[in-house]
Design a protein around this motif. Structure first.
Motif, short mmCIF file in Angstrom:
data_model
loop_
_atom_site.label_atom_id
_atom_site.label_comp_id
_atom_site.label_asym_id
_atom_site.label_seq_id
_atom_site.Cartn_x
_atom_site.Cartn_y
_atom_site.Cartn_z
N ARG A 130 6.49 8.28 -5.24
CA ARG A 130 5.81 8.12 -6.51
C ARG A 130 5.09 9.43 -6.79
O ARG A 130 4.13 9.76 -6.11
N ASN A 131 5.58 10.18 -7.79
CA ASN A 131 5.13 11.55 -8.02
C ASN A 131 5.37 12.33 -6.74
O ASN A 131 6.44 12.28 -6.17
N GLU A 132 4.37 13.05 -6.21
CA GLU A 132 4.60 13.85 -5.00
C GLU A 132 4.30 13.09 -3.72
O GLU A 132 4.46 13.61 -2.62
N TRP A 133 3.87 11.82 -3.85
CA TRP A 133 3.47 11.01 -2.69
C TRP A 133 4.62 10.16 -2.20
O TRP A 133 5.47 9.71 -2.99
N ILE A 134 4.66 9.89 -0.89
CA ILE A 134 5.75 9.10 -0.32
C ILE A 134 5.20 8.03 0.62
O ILE A 134 4.07 8.11 1.10
N ALA A 135 6.02 7.01 0.87
CA ALA A 135 5.79 6.01 1.91
C ALA A 135 7.09 5.86 2.69
O ALA A 135 8.18 5.99 2.13
N LEU A 136 6.96 5.60 3.98
CA LEU A 136 8.13 5.55 4.87
C LEU A 136 8.13 4.27 5.69
O LEU A 136 7.08 3.79 6.10
N MET A 165 2.67 1.35 -0.78
CA MET A 165 2.54 0.40 0.32
C MET A 165 2.68 -1.03 -0.18
O MET A 165 3.33 -1.87 0.46
N VAL A 166 2.10 -1.32 -1.32
CA VAL A 166 2.22 -2.66 -1.91
C VAL A 166 3.68 -2.95 -2.24
O VAL A 166 4.18 -4.06 -2.01
N GLU A 167 4.40 -1.96 -2.75
CA GLU A 167 5.82 -2.14 -3.04
C GLU A 167 6.57 -2.55 -1.78
O GLU A 167 7.41 -3.47 -1.80
#
Length: 275
Positions: free
Chosen positions: A264-270, A130-132
């Motif tokens: 990032r690894n198995e986590w995502i942001a959309l 989210m920061v990205e």
């Protein structure tokens, strides 16, 4: 007030640790600490409901859970967190630290937080993602909503990037108090409210940030869209790669256009846009 500590050993850890946090949050647990082998969860002794807790845990049939319950005396939680909290740097653009860490004036955005018992210190992959996204997004003059705000790192960074108004909402009273303190600590104005998406409706937003568990997002996405301005952006996380298609379908069915995905690894942001 004394607390009860539930120490869980979880195998496999993901995605079950995240799911377990969501379940326990519904049982009056107010804080969670990730461990190497699982999770420590804390509930006030007078709010502990063993029957409900055991019922929730019993739904997790596809994971190996081991539990140790410990009654603990009141302690200095700030000192406890200080001993375990480390600063984090996101893409050389945002440095998140506590007051007892050395500053990094060469980093464009520095956020100082008091790492109390609330979510969103930046260490989890979803907060990092989210920061990205926030670092890449234009916020000048925009109104921003941070759903499930935790420490309000996301709203604070949006304000630092020029947001005209930022509001954080969380179901955890400790998170709301910590958000107010962190906003003051970083010299930004932030409105923090205790509650959930049912609070929405009296204001529209240009950017909505929601780092929340998948099932809550699936239920609340239509509520977010109602208060999202035309051409507004919805940025979501708290999600795993396996959640991607369901979340994308839900957003597109409600009039959003998919823009991009980070992982990032198995986590995502959309990221989505309201056309």
């Amino acid at each position: 007030m004394n607390y009860i500590e539930y120490n869980f050993t979880i195998s496999p850890i993901e995605p079950w640790r995240e799911i377990l946090v969501a379940m326990l949050a519904e049982c009056e647990f107010e804080s969670f600490v990730e461990t190497e082998n699982g999770l420590n969860a804390y509930v006030k002794s007078n709010l502990e409901d063993k029957t409900t807790i055991n019922e929730q845990i019993s739904f997790l049939t596809d994971v190996d859970l081991k539990l140790v319950r410990t009654e603990i005396e009141q302690k200095n939680w700030n000192a406890e967190w200080e001993s375990n909290f480390h600063p984090i740097l996101v893409n050389d653009g945002c440095y998140i630290r506590a007051e007892f860490h050395e500053p990094r004036p060469e980093i464009p955005f520095e956020i100082v937080i008091q790492p109390k018992m609330s979510f969103g210190t930046g260490h989890h992959e979803t907060t990092h993602l989210m920061v990205e996204y926030i670092l890449e997004t234009e916020f000048e003059g925009k109104d921003v909503l941070d759903m499930g705000c935790g420490t309000s790192i996301l709203a604070i960074l949006a304000k630092m990037k020029g947001a005209a108004y930022a509001e954080g909402i969380d179901i955890d009273e400790w998170s709301v108090e910590n958000s107010i303190e962190n906003a003051e600590r970083n010299n930004v104005e932030l409105k923090a409210r205790l509650g959930d998406a049912s609070l929405l409706g009296d204001r529209d937003f240009d950017v909505i940030l929601a780092n929340i568990q998948r099932n809550i997002l699936m239920e609340d996405i239509p509520k977010y869209i109602k208060v999202l301005n035309f051409a507004g952006e919805l940025i979501l996380s708290g999600l795993m790669e396996t959640d991607f298609e369901d979340i994308r379908k839900k957003c597109e069915e409600n009039g959003l256009r998919f823009v991009s995905k980070k992982q990032r690894n198995e986590w995502i942001a959309l990221k989505f846009i309201k056309d």
